[in-house]
Scaffold this motif. Structure first.
Motif, mmCIF file in Angstrom:
data_model
loop_
_atom_site.group_PDB
_atom_site.id
_atom_site.type_symbol
_atom_site.label_atom_id
_atom_site.label_comp_id
_atom_site.label_asym_id
_atom_site.label_seq_id
_atom_site.Cartn_x
_atom_site.Cartn_y
_atom_site.Cartn_z
ATOM 1 N N LYS A 1 0.538 0.876 -1.503
ATOM 2 C CA LYS A 1 0.327 -0.261 -0.315
ATOM 3 C C LYS A 1 1.139 -1.169 -0.173
ATOM 4 O O LYS A 1 1.700 -1.879 -1.199
ATOM 5 N N HIS A 2 1.768 -1.608 0.958
ATOM 6 C CA HIS A 2 2.943 -2.562 1.166
ATOM 7 C C HIS A 2 2.989 -2.987 2.420
ATOM 8 O O HIS A 2 2.534 -2.402 3.306
ATOM 9 N N ARG A 3 3.751 -4.320 2.633
ATOM 10 C CA ARG A 3 4.191 -4.624 4.010
ATOM 11 C C ARG A 3 5.783 -4.414 3.926
ATOM 12 O O ARG A 3 6.203 -4.719 3.007
ATOM 13 N N ASP A 4 6.246 -4.097 5.149
ATOM 14 C CA ASP A 4 7.780 -3.866 5.065
ATOM 15 C C ASP A 4 8.364 -5.132 5.159
ATOM 16 O O ASP A 4 8.143 -6.074 5.822
ATOM 17 N N PRO A 5 9.461 -5.512 4.359
ATOM 18 C CA PRO A 5 10.273 -6.683 4.333
ATOM 19 C C PRO A 5 11.205 -6.865 5.333
ATOM 20 O O PRO A 5 12.449 -7.162 5.302
ATOM 21 N N GLU B 1 -0.422 -3.766 6.339
ATOM 22 C CA GLU B 1 -0.585 -2.975 4.999
ATOM 23 C C GLU B 1 -0.453 -1.369 5.284
ATOM 24 O O GLU B 1 -1.320 -1.213 5.816
ATOM 25 N N HIS B 2 0.132 -1.024 4.665
ATOM 26 C CA HIS B 2 0.155 0.742 4.822
ATOM 27 C C HIS B 2 0.839 1.438 3.645
ATOM 28 O O HIS B 2 1.260 0.659 2.521
ATOM 29 N N ARG B 3 0.361 2.499 3.586
ATOM 30 C CA ARG B 3 0.968 3.442 2.270
ATOM 31 C C ARG B 3 1.126 4.908 2.777
ATOM 32 O O ARG B 3 0.641 5.207 3.750
HETATM 33 NI NI NI Z 1 6.539 0.712 4.990
#
Ligand code: NI
Ligand code: OGA
Length: 337
Positions: free
Chosen positions: A215-219, A272-274
């Motif tokens: 799970k993350h947000r893109d930088p 947030e996505h994964r």
């Molecule tokens: Ni991403």
């Protein structure tokens, strides 16, 4: 000590009939239920329509509500999309040592092949994927370090990333229009240093235990993703529930990144996505990351702040942001305020 070519998931996944323990996620992180109700589907926006005002509205609403949308009739040719996907699939299907060699041309490491996440040693638990990344500015800088195999790699990826830069600027211009920013806001340094990031998720014997991507947000400012045509894997967290992003042939998936969250002073949020794995097919995805030059200043846009809505994020260069992001990972948001 294993070498990278041996560590790649694609090098060994088919000799295992179960998931190695170091790839089994903690129970709370394992893929659970996915919502597939129509009310919560990621919006699909047709860029081929003639009502620009309506397209702008759809882009802004989807960005505000989901931080994600898909675009169709976006102007990038189907043939180029297919050729690009195929070249990356061929790349990941090459012998492991050849893949490592093709990504070792820059002594400064601008072109990288890695497995799991960018920092394998720091991962408590590993991710079921291999990834290839390198910068792809339209100037052609860094191209001398890109892979030369498959033989058409530089030709196809060069053409594709030049088209993607145009599409990125088109999307950003629509967002500027909707947000009330000057239309050229992202045309200079803020979109000067794009990168391509290609993930390859081999089939996994038990997808309920693993993740392809945490799970993350893109930088990024925004990310434009070309998904595999048939194989699902991307999920977006919306109101506490995971929504699958349906693969639509010839569509792009667009998402808002953390940098745009800062620039819009939180009006748009990086969702947030994964990515999850599956047991029958390998999945390849091609992300185009809109990154600024390192010296670009990232801060809330003047046009979006005033006395009643003061800046909630501090100003920093993209170089500083990157350093923070790699040190803090998901905790970066505390650092930005
Ligand atoms: Ni991403
Ligand atoms: C990413 C990403 C999604 C995918 O690269 O940041 O979210 O489907 N990729 O591979």
């Amino acid at each position: 000590m294993e070498t990278l070519d041996q560590m790649l998931v694609s090098s060994w996944y088919n000799v295992h009939s179960s998931v190695p323990p170091s790839f089994v996620q903690l129970p709370e992180n394992r893929p659970g239920r996915v919502v597939s109700s129509l009310h919560k589907a990621i919006p699909v926006i047709d860029f081929g329509g003639h009502d620009l005002g309506d397209t702008t509205k759809q882009v802004l609403e989807a960005s505000e509500e989901y931080g994600f949308f898909q675009v169709i009739n976006h102007g990038v040719s189907k043939d180029l999309m297919d050729e690009t996907m195929n070249i990356f699939k061929e790349f990941h299907a090459m012998p492991p040592k050849e893949k490592v060699n093709e990504c070792s041309k820059d002594p400064n490491g601008s072109c990288k092949l890695y497995t799991s996440s960018e920092n394998y040693k720091k991962d408590a638990i590993h991710y079921w994927k291999d990834s290839l990344t390198h910068p792809c500015p339209p100037s052609g800088e860094y191209m001398e370090y890109w892979p030369q195999k498959p033989s058409k790699y530089r030709d196809v990826v060069g053409k594709y990333t030049r088209e993607l830069k145009k599409l990125a600027l088109k999307i950003l211009e629509l967002l500027c229009e909707g947000l009330g920013l000057n239309l050229g806001y992202f045309c200079g340094g803020l979109s000067e240093n794009p990168s391509v990031l290609v993930h390859h998720y081999p089939p996994c014997p038990d997808p309920s235990l693993t993740l392809g991507l945490a799970k993350h947000r893109d930088p990024t400012i925004i990310t434009i993703l070309l998904q595999d045509k048939e194989v699902q894997g991307l999920q977006v967290l919306k109101d506490g529930e995971w929504i699958g992003v349906e693969p639509i042939p010839n569509a792009f998936v667009v998402n808002i990144g953390l940098l745009l969250q800062i620039i819009t002073n939180g009006r748009l949020v990086g969702a947030e996505h994964r990515a999850v794995t599956n047991s029958s097919s390998a999945r390849t995805s091609v992300a185009y990351f809109v990154y600024p030059s390192f010296e670009s200043i990232i801060e809330p846009a003047q046009a979006l702040i005033n006395e009643s809505t003061p800046a909630i994020y501090k100003s920093m260069t993209f170089g500083e942001f990157r350093r923070n992001f790699f040190q803090k990972g998901p905790k970066i948001e505390e650092e930005l305020q």
